[in-house]
Structure formats: C-alpha cells, structure tokens
Design a protein around this motif. Structure first.
Motif, PDB file in Angstrom:
ATOM      1  N   ASP A 177       0.895  -1.092   0.028  1.00 27.66           N
ATOM      2  CA  ASP A 177       0.023   0.144  -0.138  1.00 27.66           C
ATOM      3  C   ASP A 177       1.024   1.342   0.138  1.00 27.66           C
ATOM      4  O   ASP A 177       0.908   2.228  -0.655  1.00 27.66           O
ATOM      5  CB  ASP A 177      -0.757  -0.104   1.319  1.00 27.66           C
ATOM      6  CG  ASP A 177      -2.062   0.924   1.323  1.00 27.66           C
ATOM      7  OD1 ASP A 177      -2.431   0.917  -0.036  1.00 27.66           O
ATOM      8  OD2 ASP A 177      -2.493   1.367   2.263  1.00 27.66           O
ATOM      9  N   ARG A 178       1.906   1.328   0.763  1.00 28.74           N
ATOM     10  CA  ARG A 178       2.892   2.481   0.857  1.00 28.74           C
ATOM     11  C   ARG A 178       3.589   2.639  -0.483  1.00 28.74           C
ATOM     12  O   ARG A 178       3.713   3.863  -0.942  1.00 28.74           O
ATOM     13  CB  ARG A 178       3.845   2.412   1.857  1.00 28.74           C
ATOM     14  CG  ARG A 178       3.083   2.471   3.250  1.00 28.74           C
ATOM     15  CD  ARG A 178       4.003   2.662   4.705  1.00 28.74           C
ATOM     16  NE  ARG A 178       3.184   2.652   5.886  1.00 28.74           N
ATOM     17  CZ  ARG A 178       3.699   2.371   7.166  1.00 28.74           C
ATOM     18  NH1 ARG A 178       4.980   2.071   6.913  1.00 28.74           N
ATOM     19  NH2 ARG A 178       2.969   2.563   8.175  1.00 28.74           N
TER      20      ARG A 178
ATOM     21  N   TRP B  53       5.153   8.840  -4.198  1.00 26.66           N
ATOM     22  CA  TRP B  53       5.651   9.634  -5.252  1.00 26.66           C
ATOM     23  C   TRP B  53       7.016  10.342  -4.708  1.00 26.66           C
ATOM     24  O   TRP B  53       7.156  10.846  -3.440  1.00 26.66           O
ATOM     25  CB  TRP B  53       4.679  10.664  -5.730  1.00 26.66           C
ATOM     26  CG  TRP B  53       3.493  10.274  -6.157  1.00 26.66           C
ATOM     27  CD1 TRP B  53       2.327   9.599  -5.575  1.00 26.66           C
ATOM     28  CD2 TRP B  53       3.091  10.323  -7.606  1.00 26.66           C
ATOM     29  NE1 TRP B  53       1.330   9.283  -6.604  1.00 26.66           N
ATOM     30  CE2 TRP B  53       1.940   9.674  -7.779  1.00 26.66           C
ATOM     31  CE3 TRP B  53       3.919  10.580  -8.960  1.00 26.66           C
ATOM     32  CZ2 TRP B  53       1.380   9.538  -9.229  1.00 26.66           C
ATOM     33  CZ3 TRP B  53       3.305  10.377 -10.130  1.00 26.66           C
ATOM     34  CH2 TRP B  53       2.034   9.896 -10.259  1.00 26.66           C
ATOM     35  N   THR B  54       8.026  10.370  -5.722  1.00 19.51           N
ATOM     36  CA  THR B  54       9.334  10.971  -5.265  1.00 19.51           C
ATOM     37  C   THR B  54      10.002  12.120  -5.916  1.00 19.51           C
ATOM     38  O   THR B  54       9.361  12.095  -7.298  1.00 19.51           O
ATOM     39  CB  THR B  54      10.311   9.663  -5.381  1.00 19.51           C
ATOM     40  OG1 THR B  54       9.819   8.581  -4.834  1.00 19.51           O
ATOM     41  CG2 THR B  54      11.724  10.088  -4.941  1.00 19.51           C
ATOM     42  N   CYS B  55      10.262  13.126  -5.508  1.00 14.97           N
ATOM     43  CA  CYS B  55      10.669  14.203  -6.114  1.00 14.97           C
ATOM     44  C   CYS B  55      11.872  14.031  -6.942  1.00 14.97           C
ATOM     45  O   CYS B  55      12.968  13.265  -6.526  1.00 14.97           O
ATOM     46  CB  CYS B  55      10.859  15.271  -5.246  1.00 14.97           C
ATOM     47  SG  CYS B  55      12.277  16.167  -5.063  1.00 14.97           S
ATOM     48  N   ARG B  56      11.963  14.578  -7.981  1.00 11.34           N
ATOM     49  CA  ARG B  56      12.837  14.280  -9.228  1.00 11.34           C
ATOM     50  C   ARG B  56      14.327  14.771  -8.820  1.00 11.34           C
ATOM     51  O   ARG B  56      15.295  14.232  -8.979  1.00 11.34           O
ATOM     52  CB  ARG B  56      12.329  14.981 -10.671  1.00 11.34           C
ATOM     53  CG  ARG B  56      13.077  14.605 -11.779  1.00 11.34           C
ATOM     54  CD  ARG B  56      12.861  13.147 -12.341  1.00 11.34           C
ATOM     55  NE  ARG B  56      11.526  12.854 -13.021  1.00 11.34           N
ATOM     56  CZ  ARG B  56      11.219  11.893 -13.434  1.00 11.34           C
ATOM     57  NH1 ARG B  56      12.318  10.620 -13.410  1.00 11.34           N
ATOM     58  NH2 ARG B  56      10.146  11.620 -13.950  1.00 11.34           N
ATOM     59  N   ALA B  57      13.960  16.158  -8.225  1.00 10.92           N
ATOM     60  CA  ALA B  57      15.464  16.741  -7.859  1.00 10.92           C
ATOM     61  C   ALA B  57      16.112  16.199  -6.575  1.00 10.92           C
ATOM     62  O   ALA B  57      17.332  15.895  -6.590  1.00 10.92           O
ATOM     63  CB  ALA B  57      15.095  18.296  -7.675  1.00 10.92           C
TER      64      ALA B  57
ATOM     65  N   LYS C  78      -2.014   8.953  -0.407  1.00  9.45           N
ATOM     66  CA  LYS C  78      -3.137   9.018   0.733  1.00  9.45           C
ATOM     67  C   LYS C  78      -2.762   9.598   2.043  1.00  9.45           C
ATOM     68  O   LYS C  78      -3.223  10.793   2.588  1.00  9.45           O
ATOM     69  CB  LYS C  78      -3.467   7.777   1.158  1.00  9.45           C
ATOM     70  CG  LYS C  78      -4.580   7.302   0.105  1.00  9.45           C
ATOM     71  CD  LYS C  78      -5.123   5.935   0.616  1.00  9.45           C
ATOM     72  CE  LYS C  78      -4.295   4.666   0.598  1.00  9.45           C
ATOM     73  NZ  LYS C  78      -4.676   3.442   0.846  1.00  9.45           N
ATOM     74  N   PHE C  79      -1.394   9.223   2.654  1.00  6.78           N
ATOM     75  CA  PHE C  79      -0.896   9.602   3.790  1.00  6.78           C
ATOM     76  C   PHE C  79      -0.018  10.891   3.970  1.00  6.78           C
ATOM     77  O   PHE C  79      -0.002  11.339   5.106  1.00  6.78           O
ATOM     78  CB  PHE C  79       0.083   8.448   4.381  1.00  6.78           C
ATOM     79  CG  PHE C  79      -0.572   7.108   4.091  1.00  6.78           C
ATOM     80  CD1 PHE C  79      -1.789   6.729   4.761  1.00  6.78           C
ATOM     81  CD2 PHE C  79       0.031   6.002   3.667  1.00  6.78           C
ATOM     82  CE1 PHE C  79      -2.413   5.514   4.603  1.00  6.78           C
ATOM     83  CE2 PHE C  79      -0.523   4.766   3.430  1.00  6.78           C
ATOM     84  CZ  PHE C  79      -1.573   4.776   3.952  1.00  6.78           C
ATOM     85  N   SER C  80       0.360  11.290   2.846  1.00  3.26           N
ATOM     86  CA  SER C  80       1.394  12.561   2.862  1.00  3.26           C
ATOM     87  C   SER C  80       1.299  13.328   1.332  1.00  3.26           C
ATOM     88  O   SER C  80       2.438  13.393   0.819  1.00  3.26           O
ATOM     89  CB  SER C  80       2.781  12.391   3.595  1.00  3.26           C
ATOM     90  OG  SER C  80       3.355  11.369   2.928  1.00  3.26           O
ATOM     91  N   PRO C  81       0.233  13.736   1.090  1.00  2.00           N
ATOM     92  CA  PRO C  81       0.185  14.140  -0.361  1.00  2.00           C
ATOM     93  C   PRO C  81       0.909  15.602  -0.443  1.00  2.00           C
ATOM     94  O   PRO C  81       0.894  16.009   0.488  1.00  2.00           O
ATOM     95  CB  PRO C  81      -1.405  14.198  -0.611  1.00  2.00           C
ATOM     96  CG  PRO C  81      -2.029  14.408   0.713  1.00  2.00           C
ATOM     97  CD  PRO C  81      -1.088  13.618   1.757  1.00  2.00           C
ATOM     98  N   PRO C  82       1.318  15.834  -1.709  1.00  2.00           N
ATOM     99  CA  PRO C  82       2.002  17.130  -1.855  1.00  2.00           C
ATOM    100  C   PRO C  82       0.941  18.325  -1.665  1.00  2.00           C
ATOM    101  O   PRO C  82      -0.362  17.976  -1.881  1.00  2.00           O
ATOM    102  CB  PRO C  82       2.640  17.159  -3.142  1.00  2.00           C
ATOM    103  CG  PRO C  82       2.057  16.119  -3.795  1.00  2.00           C
ATOM    104  CD  PRO C  82       1.475  15.070  -2.751  1.00  2.00           C
ATOM    105  N   LYS C  83       1.096  19.601  -1.494  1.00  2.00           N
ATOM    106  CA  LYS C  83       0.264  20.670  -1.587  1.00  2.00           C
ATOM    107  C   LYS C  83      -0.417  20.575  -2.699  1.00  2.00           C
ATOM    108  O   LYS C  83      -1.519  20.894  -3.137  1.00  2.00           O
ATOM    109  CB  LYS C  83       0.844  21.934  -0.773  1.00  2.00           C
ATOM    110  CG  LYS C  83       1.092  21.738   0.449  1.00  2.00           C
ATOM    111  CD  LYS C  83       1.445  23.034   1.146  1.00  2.00           C
ATOM    112  CE  LYS C  83       2.016  23.042   2.589  1.00  2.00           C
ATOM    113  NZ  LYS C  83       3.452  22.817   2.661  1.00  2.00           N
ATOM    114  N   GLU C  84       0.367  20.791  -3.699  1.00  2.00           N
ATOM    115  CA  GLU C  84       0.067  20.913  -5.177  1.00  2.00           C
ATOM    116  C   GLU C  84       0.181  19.685  -5.807  1.00  2.00           C
ATOM    117  O   GLU C  84       1.585  19.049  -6.050  1.00  2.00           O
ATOM    118  CB  GLU C  84       0.625  22.130  -5.831  1.00  2.00           C
ATOM    119  CG  GLU C  84       0.182  22.522  -7.050  1.00  2.00           C
ATOM    120  CD  GLU C  84       1.087  23.623  -7.799  1.00  2.00           C
ATOM    121  OE1 GLU C  84       1.216  23.742  -9.001  1.00  2.00           O
ATOM    122  OE2 GLU C  84       1.374  24.394  -7.020  1.00  2.00           O
TER     123      GLU C  84
END
Ligand code: AP5
Length: 216
Positions: free
Chosen positions: A124-125, A130-134, A142-148
């Motif tokens: 599930d995790r 989603w991982t940031c490219r930079a 679900k558990f810690s979505p980005p603001k945008e």
C-alpha cells in the motif's frame, strides 16, 4: 566518537522517511544506498547503468560495487561525526564490510532500529509513493500528499513514481529482502544493537518511537 545508525526494514516500511528526519534532528548525514544508485542512474554513469539492470528486476546490486560506493560516500567530511545509513547493509557480507570500514574511522554501528510492518502495508505504501525528481523527497498520495499535485512542496520539482515500484518488482523486492537481508536481523540482535520499531504507526509516532529507542 562518530555515531552510526543503520535503519533496517523491508521495502516501503518507511526507512527513507525516518532516516531523513533522524538526520535532520541529529545533524548527521543521511546515506541512502538507493538514493546514491538513483543519482548515478540520473547522471548516466557506468555504475548507474549497472545498478539499473539489477534494480529494475528487484534484485540487489552486487556487493562489491555497493560496498565501494558506500565506502567512498562515508569517507566524505560530512560523515566525520557519523551517519544515518538507510538501505545499507543489505547482506551479511555488506555488514561485515561496514564493520571493517567503520573501524578505520574509529567508529562502529551504534544502534540498528528495525522497522516492521506487514506485507499488505508495504505494498500500500509503495504503490502510493511519489518521489521528487530533484532531491528524492518522498510523498504518499493518501498519507502525505504534496500541497500541489505533481509538484514537490520543498523544491518545486516534478514528482514521479519509481520504475521499481511496479507491483511485480515490489513482490520480488520483498522476496529478495526475506532471503538476503532478513538474516541481518539476527546478525545485529546477536551483537546487542537491534531495536524493534512498530512501523505501522503514523510517521510522527514512528519518529517518536525511534528517538526514544536511540536515547537508551
Ligand atoms: P531502496 O531505494 O533502498 O529501496 P527499499 O529498501 O526497497 O526501500 P524503499 O525506498 O522502497 O522504501 P522505504 O523503506 O525507504 O520507505 P519510504 O520512506 O520511501 O533500494 C532500491 C533498490 O536499490 C533495491 O531494490 C536494490 O536493487 C538497490 N539497492 C539499494 N541498496 C542496496 C544495497 N545495499 N545492496 C544492493 N542493492 C541495493 O516510504 C514508502 C512510502 O510510505 C512513502 O510514500 C511514504 O510517504 C509512506 N510512509 C512512510 N512511512 C509511513 C507511515 N508511518 N505511515 C504512512 N505512510 C508512510
């Protein structure tokens, strides 16, 4: 005396998330073998090409190249005071190599928090990650979505799903973990370094458990 922590646990349990927090709170370098391989893949180095051929199948990168990469990383000045190791060691041969390299820096593995959760939670995790490219900042839909949507809160770069997070690769990674990395649980328990941490709790609670275990 330098202070070295090895964060142990299966794929997706939250090692990277917690290692980043611990590194900030303790002002110690965060050394992630997976991030180092991904950086090499991004820069299209020979090591990156080799690593990708194993990572995409959910297999471990061979010990000799992994050990050399970590030795090089922890020899840098930002590791003089110690480091939070995330994803390394992953085999008994890597753990033996780590003991030898830390002895060169007059250090040793001080504590090994072992974060646990059932397989369904890991899947599930990982499937929502989603991982940031930079810079590799990590989110969960679900558990810690980005603001945008689609953008990292911290550096604004694109966020993406890792190639090795496909379900068939994840299943293989968990199997490889059970076969090749799980023996390290006993390896560190026998040395009196292992502390079990319930990884099923929310991120903040897991951090609390870790900090209190590390104080002891
Ligand atoms: P690596 O990048 O190390 O992957 P992994 O160990 O499989 O671990 P993950 O990064 O998938 O998960 P994590 O435990 O860090 O969880 P995270 O914090 O992201 O390795 C990738 C590959 O590289 C390996 O398969 C191998 O091929 C190779 N490799 C690496 N090291 C190697 C080595 N030493 N030797 C040989 N090969 C090596 O969290 C997951 C998700 O859950 C995120 O979305 C997060 O937001 C969310 N989350 C985290 N904690 C919580 C919580 N408490 N509650 C709810 N959600 C949470």
């Amino acid at each position: 005396m330098p202070f070295y922590i090895v964060v142990l646990g299966p794929p997706g349990v939250g090692k990277g998330t917690q290692a980043k927090i611990l590194s900030e709170k303790n002002k110690l370098a965060h050394v992630s073998s997976g991030d180092l391989f991904r950086e090499n893949i991004k820069n299209q180095t020979d090591l990156g090409v080799l690593a990708k051929s194993f990572m995409d199948k959910g297999e471990l990168v061979p010990d000799d190249v992994t050990i050399a990469m970590i030795k090089n990383r922890i020899s840098r000045p930002d590791c003089e005071a110690g480091a939070i190791l995330d994803g390394f060691p992953r085999t008994p041969a890597q753990a033996d190599a780590l003991e030898k390299m830390l002895a060169e820096f007059k250090g040793q593995v001080d504590k090994v928090p072992y974060i646990t959760a059932a397989e369904a939670i890991l899947i599930d995790r990982i499937s929502g990650r989603w991982t940031c490219r930079a810079n590799g900042h990590v989110y969960h839909e679900k558990f810690s979505p980005p603001k945008e949507a689609g953008k990292c809160d911290i550096d604004g770069s694109e966020i993406y799903q890792r190639d090795d997070d496909k379900i068939e690769t994840v299943t293989r990674r968990i199997k490889v973990y059970m076969e090749q990395t799980a023996p390290l649980i006993d390896y560190y328990r026998r040395r009196g370094k292992l502390v079990e941490i319930d990884g099923t709790q929310p991120v903040e609670k897991v951090t609390e458990l870790l900090l209190s275990a590390l104080k002891k």
